[in-house]
Enzyme design. Structure first.
Site, PDB file in Angstrom:
ATOM      1  N   GLY A 168       6.727  -9.286   4.194  1.00 30.87           N
ATOM      2  CA  GLY A 168       5.738  -8.314   4.673  1.00 30.87           C
ATOM      3  C   GLY A 168       5.106  -7.573   3.496  1.00 30.87           C
ATOM      4  O   GLY A 168       5.805  -7.130   2.599  1.00 30.87           O
ATOM      5  N   ARG A 197      -0.293  -5.372 -17.382  1.00 23.87           N
ATOM      6  CA  ARG A 197      -0.934  -4.619 -18.481  1.00 23.87           C
ATOM      7  C   ARG A 197       0.081  -4.233 -19.557  1.00 23.87           C
ATOM      8  O   ARG A 197      -0.192  -4.352 -20.754  1.00 23.87           O
ATOM      9  CB  ARG A 197      -1.641  -3.386 -17.919  1.00 23.87           C
ATOM     10  CG  ARG A 197      -2.909  -3.798 -17.163  1.00 23.87           C
ATOM     11  CD  ARG A 197      -3.920  -2.700 -17.106  1.00 23.87           C
ATOM     12  NE  ARG A 197      -5.209  -3.224 -16.673  1.00 23.87           N
ATOM     13  CZ  ARG A 197      -6.185  -2.482 -16.197  1.00 23.87           C
ATOM     14  NH1 ARG A 197      -6.032  -1.173 -16.082  1.00 23.87           N
ATOM     15  NH2 ARG A 197      -7.338  -3.027 -15.853  1.00 23.87           N
ATOM     16  N   ARG A 214       5.542 -15.630   4.767  1.00 23.74           N
ATOM     17  CA  ARG A 214       6.968 -15.811   5.071  1.00 23.74           C
ATOM     18  C   ARG A 214       7.209 -17.319   5.006  1.00 23.74           C
ATOM     19  O   ARG A 214       6.498 -18.085   5.647  1.00 23.74           O
ATOM     20  CB  ARG A 214       7.285 -15.264   6.458  1.00 23.74           C
ATOM     21  CG  ARG A 214       7.042 -13.753   6.559  1.00 23.74           C
ATOM     22  CD  ARG A 214       7.886 -13.110   7.618  1.00 23.74           C
ATOM     23  NE  ARG A 214       7.517 -11.720   7.842  1.00 23.74           N
ATOM     24  CZ  ARG A 214       8.028 -10.694   7.166  1.00 23.74           C
ATOM     25  NH1 ARG A 214       8.908 -10.896   6.220  1.00 23.74           N
ATOM     26  NH2 ARG A 214       7.653  -9.449   7.435  1.00 23.74           N
ATOM     27  N   ASP A 216      14.245  -8.281   1.587  1.00 23.36           N
ATOM     28  CA  ASP A 216      15.478  -9.043   1.662  1.00 23.36           C
ATOM     29  C   ASP A 216      15.288 -10.575   1.603  1.00 23.36           C
ATOM     30  O   ASP A 216      15.938 -11.267   0.815  1.00 23.36           O
ATOM     31  CB  ASP A 216      16.132  -8.636   3.001  1.00 23.36           C
ATOM     32  CG  ASP A 216      17.554  -9.059   3.070  1.00 23.36           C
ATOM     33  OD1 ASP A 216      18.293  -8.725   2.127  1.00 23.36           O
ATOM     34  OD2 ASP A 216      17.925  -9.745   4.043  1.00 23.36           O
ATOM     35  N   THR A 227       8.947  -3.236   0.191  1.00 20.71           N
ATOM     36  CA  THR A 227       8.972  -3.305   1.663  1.00 20.71           C
ATOM     37  C   THR A 227       8.904  -1.896   2.229  1.00 20.71           C
ATOM     38  O   THR A 227       9.486  -0.974   1.652  1.00 20.71           O
ATOM     39  CB  THR A 227      10.248  -4.010   2.184  1.00 20.71           C
ATOM     40  OG1 THR A 227      10.363  -3.751   3.599  1.00 20.71           O
ATOM     41  CG2 THR A 227      11.523  -3.521   1.530  1.00 20.71           C
ATOM     42  N   ASP A 269      10.413  -1.012   4.755  1.00 25.72           N
ATOM     43  CA  ASP A 269      11.623  -0.776   5.557  1.00 25.72           C
ATOM     44  C   ASP A 269      12.690   0.075   4.872  1.00 25.72           C
ATOM     45  O   ASP A 269      13.581   0.605   5.545  1.00 25.72           O
ATOM     46  CB  ASP A 269      12.256  -2.119   5.962  1.00 25.72           C
ATOM     47  CG  ASP A 269      11.335  -2.950   6.836  1.00 25.72           C
ATOM     48  OD1 ASP A 269      10.457  -2.355   7.487  1.00 25.72           O
ATOM     49  OD2 ASP A 269      11.500  -4.174   6.864  1.00 25.72           O
ATOM     50  N   ASP A 291      15.210  -0.910   3.213  1.00 26.65           N
ATOM     51  CA  ASP A 291      16.478  -1.490   3.676  1.00 26.65           C
ATOM     52  C   ASP A 291      17.204  -2.294   2.600  1.00 26.65           C
ATOM     53  O   ASP A 291      18.044  -3.135   2.908  1.00 26.65           O
ATOM     54  CB  ASP A 291      16.224  -2.380   4.900  1.00 26.65           C
ATOM     55  CG  ASP A 291      15.260  -3.517   4.588  1.00 26.65           C
ATOM     56  OD1 ASP A 291      14.614  -3.496   3.522  1.00 26.65           O
ATOM     57  OD2 ASP A 291      15.145  -4.430   5.414  1.00 26.65           O
ATOM     58  N   ARG A 327      12.582  -2.879  10.994  1.00 31.04           N
ATOM     59  CA  ARG A 327      13.439  -4.040  11.283  1.00 31.04           C
ATOM     60  C   ARG A 327      14.811  -3.573  11.743  1.00 31.04           C
ATOM     61  O   ARG A 327      14.911  -3.005  12.818  1.00 31.04           O
ATOM     62  CB  ARG A 327      13.543  -4.928  10.034  1.00 31.04           C
ATOM     63  CG  ARG A 327      13.821  -6.383  10.350  1.00 31.04           C
ATOM     64  CD  ARG A 327      14.012  -7.139   9.068  1.00 31.04           C
ATOM     65  NE  ARG A 327      12.775  -7.441   8.403  1.00 31.04           N
ATOM     66  CZ  ARG A 327      12.020  -8.496   8.681  1.00 31.04           C
ATOM     67  NH1 ARG A 327      12.369  -9.339   9.605  1.00 31.04           N
ATOM     68  NH2 ARG A 327      10.908  -8.728   8.020  1.00 31.04           N
TER      69      ARG A 327
HETATM   70  O1  F6P Z   1       9.624  -6.029   6.664  1.00 29.84           O
HETATM   71  C1  F6P Z   1       8.436  -5.340   6.934  1.00 29.84           C
HETATM   72  C2  F6P Z   1       8.100  -5.456   8.396  1.00 29.84           C
HETATM   73  O2  F6P Z   1       6.868  -4.783   8.612  1.00 29.84           O
HETATM   74  C3  F6P Z   1       9.158  -4.955   9.365  1.00 29.84           C
HETATM   75  O3  F6P Z   1       9.142  -3.559   9.482  1.00 29.84           O
HETATM   76  C4  F6P Z   1       8.786  -5.696  10.620  1.00 29.84           C
HETATM   77  O4  F6P Z   1       9.899  -5.842  11.473  1.00 29.84           O
HETATM   78  C5  F6P Z   1       8.326  -7.026  10.097  1.00 29.84           C
HETATM   79  O5  F6P Z   1       7.919  -6.813   8.763  1.00 29.84           O
HETATM   80  C6  F6P Z   1       7.210  -7.668  10.845  1.00 29.84           C
HETATM   81  O6  F6P Z   1       7.002  -8.915  10.290  1.00 29.84           O
HETATM   82  P1  F6P Z   1       5.747  -9.855  10.525  1.00 29.84           P
HETATM   83  O7  F6P Z   1       4.645  -9.363   9.641  1.00 29.84           O
HETATM   84  O8  F6P Z   1       6.217 -11.206  10.095  1.00 29.84           O
HETATM   85  O9  F6P Z   1       5.400  -9.745  11.970  1.00 29.84           O
END
Ligand code: F6P
Length: 316
Positions: A10, A24, A71, A102, A124, A126, A128, A170
């Protein structure tokens, strides 16, 4: 040294800032840079562009990632890892900076296990990732959520409603937690703090008896169906309830100043680490100090419960 950079998973505000800083800073130190477009998919499909000082112009304020992202769980297949290594080696590239979450770290690990020099930067919304207090993009997303909460509070107060706000994250509740504290939410439901629907409804009934006029509930995605919960609250308490799913709005936007500083520091730090002969590590920030840990340690550990949870009940 020839260094490639990719963004994966993401997108997160601040990814461009980290790329800019690495390129740079690195060019000044005599390194050469390639960008890999579309993350690990582009790495396998030979989608490289050259990056120079000028190409970095104007991207500091841009959300998303100009290198684009994807992804690509198929990267774990041996033939894809082979192709990626061939593409890197055919250009004489010796190091790769991976900016992502992750899943991206797992991709990086496949390469480092085959002896390729990789450094990861946590990108990210998240928050996380183990081994860092904050991930790049988290604070910008938080600002977006808090701005939305302030707006939803205006209308909740005016209509004396209960507003449910579903935020991303997530399986990590940090975005909801920080938003609940910053936006003054009455309730917080996250994977780390899974309070029951029944107890929320009971407390809302009490709120009505206490003449409280509105309430805000912040919920991490994938926990409950917020629209159904809103109906249930409306039926069972005297509050009319409405739900808002903030969705992908949280991922976009110009990076906040805090994310720009973080991205700049992390991007330059990646170059410092390569220069010191340190690789196969994940960059993090702890108590405002840049740190690094082996990527496999970061991937195989979970973050501790955020101490801010203690405050939520006290101030709601
Ligand atoms: O990891 C970032 C994120 O935005 C999460 O918060 C969310 O669950 C996921 O990606 C959504 O993924 P996608 O863009 O593949 O729908």
């Amino acid at each position: 040294m020839k260094i490639a950079i990719l963004t994966s998973g993401g997108d997160a505000p601040g990814m461009n800032v980290a790329i800019r800083a690495a390129v740079r800073y690195g060019i000044k130190k005599g390194h050469e840079f390639y960008g890999v477009q579309n993350g690990f998919y582009g790495l396998v499909n030979n989608d490289f562009i050259e990056l120079d000082h000028k190409r970095m112009s104007g991207i500091i304020s841009m959300g998303g990632t100009f290198l684009r992202t994807a992804r690509f769980p198929e990267f774990s297949q041996e033939e894809n890892i082979d192709k990626a290594l061939q593409n890197l080696e055919s250009r004489g590239i010796e190091g790769l900076i991976v900016i992502g979450g992750d899943g991206s770290y797992r991709g990086a690990l496949h390469l480092s296990r085959r002896g390729f020099k990789v450094i990861t930067i946590p990108g990210t919304i998240d928050n996380d990732i183990y081994g860092t207090d904050h991930t790049l993009g988290f604070h910008t997303a938080l600002d977006t959520v808090v701005d939305a909460m302030d707006k939803l509070r205006d209308t909740s107060v005016s209509h004396q409603r209960c507003s449910i706000i579903e935020v991303m994250g997530r399986t990590c509740g940090d975005l909801a937690l920080y938003a609940a504290l910053s936006g003054g939410a009455e309730f917080l439901v996250t994977p780390e703090n899974p309070i029951s629907k029944e107890s929320i409804i009971e407390r809302l009934k009490q709120y009505k008896r206490d003449d409280r006029t509105h309430a805000i509930i912040v919920v991490t995605e994938n926990m409950i169906n917020v629209h159904e919960f809103a109906k249930e609250i409306t039926e069972k308490s005297k509050f009319t309830s409405v739900a808002t799913v903030l969705g992908y709005i949280q991922r976009g936007g110009s990076p906040s100043a805090q994310d720009r500083i973080l991205g700049t520091r992390m991007g330059a730090f990646a170059i410092d680490l390569f220069e010191q002969g340190i690789d196969n590590v994940a960059i993090g920030i702890e108590n405002d100090r840049l740190i690094y840990l082996p990527i496999d340690i970061v991937v195989s550990n979970k973050r501790r419960l955020n101490p801010l949870y203690k405050l939520v009940a006290e101030v709601s």
